[in-house]
Design an enzyme around this catalytic site. Structure first.
Site, mmCIF file in Angstrom:
data_model
loop_
_atom_site.group_PDB
_atom_site.id
_atom_site.type_symbol
_atom_site.label_atom_id
_atom_site.label_comp_id
_atom_site.label_asym_id
_atom_site.label_seq_id
_atom_site.Cartn_x
_atom_site.Cartn_y
_atom_site.Cartn_z
ATOM 1 N N ASN A 5 -0.100 11.624 -0.069
ATOM 2 C CA ASN A 5 0.676 10.410 -0.322
ATOM 3 C C ASN A 5 1.335 10.500 -1.688
ATOM 4 O OD1 ASN A 5 -0.303 9.061 2.053
ATOM 5 N ND2 ASN A 5 -2.251 8.812 0.989
ATOM 6 N N ARG A 56 -5.375 10.267 -11.290
ATOM 7 C CA ARG A 56 -4.730 10.982 -10.164
ATOM 8 C C ARG A 56 -4.284 9.921 -9.172
ATOM 9 N NH1 ARG A 56 -5.021 10.260 -5.336
ATOM 10 N NH2 ARG A 56 -6.943 11.163 -4.575
ATOM 11 N N TYR A 89 0.882 -1.175 0.000
ATOM 12 C CA TYR A 89 0.000 0.000 0.000
ATOM 13 C C TYR A 89 0.916 1.220 0.000
ATOM 14 C CZ TYR A 89 -4.185 2.606 1.532
ATOM 15 O OH TYR A 89 -5.234 3.486 1.628
ATOM 16 N N GLU A 149 -11.668 4.958 -7.149
ATOM 17 C CA GLU A 149 -10.395 5.302 -6.515
ATOM 18 C C GLU A 149 -9.509 6.105 -7.455
ATOM 19 O OE1 GLU A 149 -9.785 4.129 -3.204
ATOM 20 O OE2 GLU A 149 -8.236 5.665 -3.349
ATOM 21 N N ASP A 150 -8.965 7.178 -6.940
ATOM 22 C CA ASP A 150 -7.953 7.975 -7.625
ATOM 23 C C ASP A 150 -8.367 8.442 -9.019
ATOM 24 O OD1 ASP A 150 -6.667 7.606 -5.271
ATOM 25 O OD2 ASP A 150 -4.824 6.781 -6.102
ATOM 26 N N LYS A 170 -5.414 -1.596 -2.722
ATOM 27 C CA LYS A 170 -6.620 -1.342 -1.903
ATOM 28 C C LYS A 170 -7.330 -2.664 -1.622
ATOM 29 C CE LYS A 170 -6.801 3.271 -1.666
ATOM 30 N NZ LYS A 170 -6.986 4.109 -0.482
ATOM 31 N N ASP A 203 -13.781 6.612 -2.585
ATOM 32 C CA ASP A 203 -12.926 6.521 -1.397
ATOM 33 C C ASP A 203 -12.200 7.825 -1.108
ATOM 34 O OD1 ASP A 203 -11.474 5.260 0.668
ATOM 35 O OD2 ASP A 203 -9.807 4.895 -0.697
ATOM 36 N N ASP A 204 -11.720 8.505 -2.149
ATOM 37 C CA ASP A 204 -10.924 9.716 -1.928
ATOM 38 C C ASP A 204 -11.779 10.853 -1.378
ATOM 39 O OD1 ASP A 204 -8.324 8.787 -3.033
ATOM 40 O OD2 ASP A 204 -9.619 8.420 -4.749
HETATM 41 N N1 LIG Z 1 -4.412 10.212 3.574
HETATM 42 C C1 LIG Z 1 -5.409 9.791 2.834
HETATM 43 O O1 LIG Z 1 -6.174 8.900 3.223
HETATM 44 C C2 LIG Z 1 -5.623 10.385 1.484
HETATM 45 C C3 LIG Z 1 -4.712 11.207 0.904
HETATM 46 N N2 LIG Z 1 -4.950 11.731 -0.326
HETATM 47 C C4 LIG Z 1 -3.898 12.550 -0.914
HETATM 48 O O2 LIG Z 1 -4.351 13.867 -1.092
HETATM 49 C C5 LIG Z 1 -3.681 14.447 -2.179
HETATM 50 C C6 LIG Z 1 -4.684 15.206 -3.015
HETATM 51 O O3 LIG Z 1 -5.657 14.348 -3.536
HETATM 52 P P1 LIG Z 1 -6.902 14.956 -4.360
HETATM 53 O O4 LIG Z 1 -7.642 15.940 -3.533
HETATM 54 O O5 LIG Z 1 -7.668 13.833 -4.907
HETATM 55 O O6 LIG Z 1 -6.105 15.700 -5.517
HETATM 56 P P2 LIG Z 1 -6.574 16.852 -6.445
HETATM 57 O O7 LIG Z 1 -5.623 16.901 -7.564
HETATM 58 O O8 LIG Z 1 -8.042 16.716 -6.732
HETATM 59 O O9 LIG Z 1 -6.397 18.183 -5.563
HETATM 60 C C7 LIG Z 1 -5.175 18.759 -5.226
HETATM 61 C C8 LIG Z 1 -5.453 20.158 -4.714
HETATM 62 O O10 LIG Z 1 -4.260 20.697 -4.176
HETATM 63 C C9 LIG Z 1 -4.115 22.026 -4.637
HETATM 64 N N3 LIG Z 1 -2.713 22.420 -4.630
HETATM 65 C C10 LIG Z 1 -1.739 22.098 -5.513
HETATM 66 N N4 LIG Z 1 -0.597 22.716 -5.175
HETATM 67 C C11 LIG Z 1 -0.844 23.426 -4.071
HETATM 68 C C12 LIG Z 1 -0.063 24.292 -3.265
HETATM 69 N N5 LIG Z 1 1.217 24.513 -3.532
HETATM 70 N N6 LIG Z 1 -0.658 24.875 -2.192
HETATM 71 C C13 LIG Z 1 -1.953 24.654 -1.911
HETATM 72 N N7 LIG Z 1 -2.745 23.841 -2.645
HETATM 73 C C14 LIG Z 1 -2.190 23.248 -3.718
HETATM 74 C C15 LIG Z 1 -4.708 22.011 -6.036
HETATM 75 O O11 LIG Z 1 -5.031 23.315 -6.468
HETATM 76 C C16 LIG Z 1 -5.929 21.131 -5.781
HETATM 77 O O12 LIG Z 1 -6.963 21.928 -5.271
HETATM 78 C C17 LIG Z 1 -2.930 13.320 -2.877
HETATM 79 O O13 LIG Z 1 -1.573 13.409 -2.560
HETATM 80 C C18 LIG Z 1 -3.500 12.070 -2.282
HETATM 81 O O14 LIG Z 1 -2.540 11.054 -2.169
HETATM 82 C C19 LIG Z 1 -6.104 11.514 -1.014
HETATM 83 C C20 LIG Z 1 -7.044 10.683 -0.500
HETATM 84 C C21 LIG Z 1 -6.859 10.022 0.777
HETATM 85 C C1 LIG Z 2 -4.907 6.956 0.357
HETATM 86 C C2 LIG Z 2 -5.500 7.359 -0.898
HETATM 87 O O1 LIG Z 2 -6.571 6.914 -1.246
HETATM 88 C C3 LIG Z 2 -4.822 8.312 -1.734
HETATM 89 O O2 LIG Z 2 -3.771 8.822 -1.356
HETATM 90 O O3 LIG Z 2 -5.335 8.582 -2.817
HETATM 91 MG MG LIG Z 3 -6.983 7.229 -3.283
#
Ligand SMILES: NC(=O)C1=CN([C@@H]2O[C@H](COP(=O)(O)OP(=O)(O)OC[C@H]3O[C@@H](n4cnc5c(N)ncnc54)[C@H](O)[C@@H]3O)[C@@H](O)[C@H]2O)C=CC1
Ligand SMILES: CC(=O)C(=O)O
Ligand SMILES: [Mg+2]
Length: 603
Positions: free
Chosen positions: A445, A183, A130, A272-273, A201, A295-296
């Site tokens: 991540n 993504r 993962y 997912e993603d 997953k 999930d996201d």
């Molecule tokens: N810990 C967890 O369980 C999860 C973590 N994530 C992580 O969250 C991250 C984002 O995922 P999504 O929202 O789906 O991506 P996304 O691409 O939909 O959104 C990213 C956002 O970050 C903003 N951004 C980019 N550069 C920036 C900066 N320098 N300062 C402020 N904002 C900035 C963008 O404008 C956009 O609004 C990924 O790295 C993903 O791995 C996502 C889902 C679950």
């Molecule tokens: C954990 C997860 O779903 C993500 O980083 O997109």
């Molecule tokens: Mg995800």
């Protein structure tokens, strides 16, 4: 409902100790001889007893000595530890991929043994199958590819999916994770290479929720890629064309959803993603028609909300104080917006609707306000009005450091995908937070994309913080006999329970209330003592138990909302008569456990 049930927590502690070890019944197999040895679902390697070798035509196809499951397990772990020793001093990338390879080879050969070692060593192995290693695997997928896993539907398969779905060899499928690779974690568009994510997953589904690995299906929907490097890579395994857009894209997703539903009407589909625009659009499009969730958006929201409520408790405040917490969210994508939407609901459930929650949302262009020319409809409820930010001296597009300095937030939460965006200056500014225990959630991540590391957070923001990250970090030795605890705020604490509870209830759809129930369950899992030590989430070693609790909470909510239809021989009437404890036991008893089952051949 947002109360901490201490007695519930202590009974949970007890149930953590009696891990369900359901005995699997005999397993019907329609093949014989070498075909069984080459099928990882049934293969036991040298573990086939002699009588079974006779019955299944295996005699002579294996060395004569029968090796027990325990011996096979010990031998694998010895090999794994040797590999750890032999790769000492090599780069993290080389070591991680070597570990992934040895696990993947076992996965390809013998699923029962693979899932047992995964379950028993989940803390060590989750970071390999993962996040973070799965990200590295996706980035190197063409080179690592040896054999396919899951199904691949591409833009070139339009009109064929309804028949293609029948190429999958299993008659029953319970759980599907579907991606379009647009993504992948914080790594961007990885096209067909993103298949690693549904695989990882679903491994978590087996390990945490006890979904039978014969009933899982990772699906890659390859509609092209906009990643120029991949398009130019002659070894790229996906369709070499720009991503489909608009109606063309949606018609492909419609087709795969119809095909899945036609063959397995009760399967749960986890999206997912997907890049943000399609993540929200597909969720809206399908959530009333199919048993699916994103999930996201939704899993992440519940995990974050549980953590945010934990931070309120860590400050010694009642949960109703959540409405007064100042939360700065960095990243206005599917994950960040999902979190804020659920947090807003949580606030109004606890304190009634409030006009201006103290949520501040930033994207790559800074603070989002109503002054902005274009605000995504999903973000607009969180865009600040001039009146709301005047007192802080902020304006449209204010930078992160400005926002943190003037707002003095209780929580700084990153879902931006940008590594290091919580730099030294930003973290030092968190020392002026209005909270006695400021919270820093660097949730992006994989590890390199985390907004800051655990060490940086404790070093610059101070020892009194609570810290959580999406990918694992070691606890931090603060050098004064104290340890800075690192939480893993990852949707892995919820999605397996959401899927399992939906499955066992036979839910027609997955409602907001079912997701809310999942989040509440996770939020109330930790004891006061743990929370005071900055421990907001259970250890991953307990993931099977927390998943059973979450699954039961989701199931009960599905029944209460009358979207449940029952599962297998257990009808809605029986489900609705189960007490809370009985529901948990019912969920546990339905969890698959990796032991060798007697194989019975049927023509
Ligand atoms: N810990 C967890 O369980 C999860 C973590 N994530 C992580 O969250 C991250 C984002 O995922 P999504 O929202 O789906 O991506 P996304 O691409 O939909 O959104 C990213 C956002 O970050 C903003 N951004 C980019 N550069 C920036 C900066 N320098 N300062 C402020 N904002 C900035 C963008 O404008 C956009 O609004 C990924 O790295 C993903 O791995 C996502 C889902 C679950
Ligand atoms: C954990 C997860 O779903 C993500 O980083 O997109
Ligand atoms: Mg995800």
């Amino acid at each position: 409902m947002w109360t901490m049930a201490r007695s519930a927590a202590s009974s949970l502690r007890q149930s953590r100790r009696r891990l369900s070890t359901a005995i699997n019944g005999p397993c019907i197999v329609h093949k014989r001889g070498a075909d069984i040895l080459h099928d990882p679902w049934f293969n036991k390697d040298t573990g086939f007893p002699l009588t079974e070798r006779d019955r299944l035509g295996l005699r002579g196809l294996l060395p004569p000595r029968v090796i027990s499951f325990e011996q096979q397990y010990a031998r694998f772990m010895d090999s794994y530890h040797s590999l750890e020793k032999n790769t000492q001093g090599q780069s993290d990338k080389v070591v991680s991929l070597a570990k992934w390879r040895i696990l993947n080879r076992l996965h390809d050969r013998n699923e029962t043994l693979y899932y047992r070692v995964l379950m028993d060593n989940i803390k060590n192995f989750a970071p390999i199958i993962y996040t973070p290693t799965v990200g590295l695997v996706c980035q190197n997928y063409s080179g690592l590819f040896r054999r396919p896993r899951g199904m691949y539907f591409s833009a070139k398969d339009k009109g064929e999916m309804m028949s293609m779905i029948y190429n999958w060899p299993a008659h029953e499928v319970d759980m599907i994770v579907l991606t379009d690779g647009s993504r992948i974690l914080g790594l961007g568009d990885l096209g067909v290479h993103g298949i690693g994510i549904p695989i990882g997953k679903l491994d978590m589904y087996v390990a945490a929720a006890g979904i039978n690995p014969k009933k899982i299906l990772p699906i890659m929907l390859d509609v092209g890629t906009n990643n120029q490097k991949l398009l130019e890579d002659r070894l790229y395994l996906g369709v070499r064309q720009p991503r489909l857009e608009g109606e063309e894209y949606l018609s492909i997703v419609d087709e795969i959803m119809e095909a899945i539903h036609a063959r397995w009407p009760k399967a749960i589909v986890q999206f997912e993603d997907f890049q943000m625009k399609w993540a929200f659009e597909t969720l809206d499009r399908y959530r009333k028609r199919f048993c699916m969730f994103n999930d996201d958006i939704q899993g992440t929201a519940g995990v974050a909300l549980a953590g945010l409520l934990g931070t309120v408790r860590a400050q010694g405040r009642p949960l109703t104080d959540f409405a007064n917490q100042k939360i700065v969210v960095v990243g206005a994508g599917s994950a960040g917006l999902g979190v804020l939407k659920m947090a807003l609901k949580g606030v109004s459930r606890m304190s009634g609707p409030i006009a201006d929650p103290q949520f501040f949302l930033l994207d790559k262009d800074g603070l989002i306000t109503k002054e902005r020319k274009y605000v995504d409809p999903a973000a607009s409820p969180f865009a600040k009005s001039q009146g709301e930010i005047q007192g802080y001296g902020l304006r449209e597009g204010s930078g992160l450091i400005e926002v943190v300095k003037s707002v003095k937030p209780h929580v700084l939460l990153g879902l931006s995908g940008v590594g290091g965006v919580f730099n030294e200056e930003v973290l030092k500014a968190m020392r002026e937070s209005d909270s006695i225990k400021p919270a820093i959630f660097a949730m992006s991540n994989p590890t390199a994309n985390a907004e800051c590391t655990a060490i940086e957070a404790f070093k610059h923001a101070g020892e009194n913080i609570v810290f959580a990250s999406g990918s694992p970090f070691e606890n931090v030795d603060l050098g004064n006999g104290k340890i800075g605890h690192v939480n893993q705020a990852n949707n892995m604490y919820l999605f397996p329970g959401i899927g399992l509870g939906s499955l066992l209830s036979g839910a027609r759809i997955i409602t907001d209330e079912m997701l809310q129930a999942a989040a509440e369950c996770l939020a109330s899992y930790m004891t006061e003592e743990e929370i005071q030590r900055g421990v907001l989430y259970p250890s991953i070693d307990c993931i099977r138990d927390i998943t059973a609790e979450v699954g039961a909470a989701v199931l009960r909510e599905a029944v209460a909302e009358e979207v449940a239809e029952g599962h297998g021989h257990v009808g809605i009437k029986e489900l609705s008569h189960m007490s809370k404890d009985e529901t948990v036991e019912y969920v546990k008893s339905n969890m698959w456990y990796p032991i060798y089952s007697p194989l019975v051949h049927e023509k």
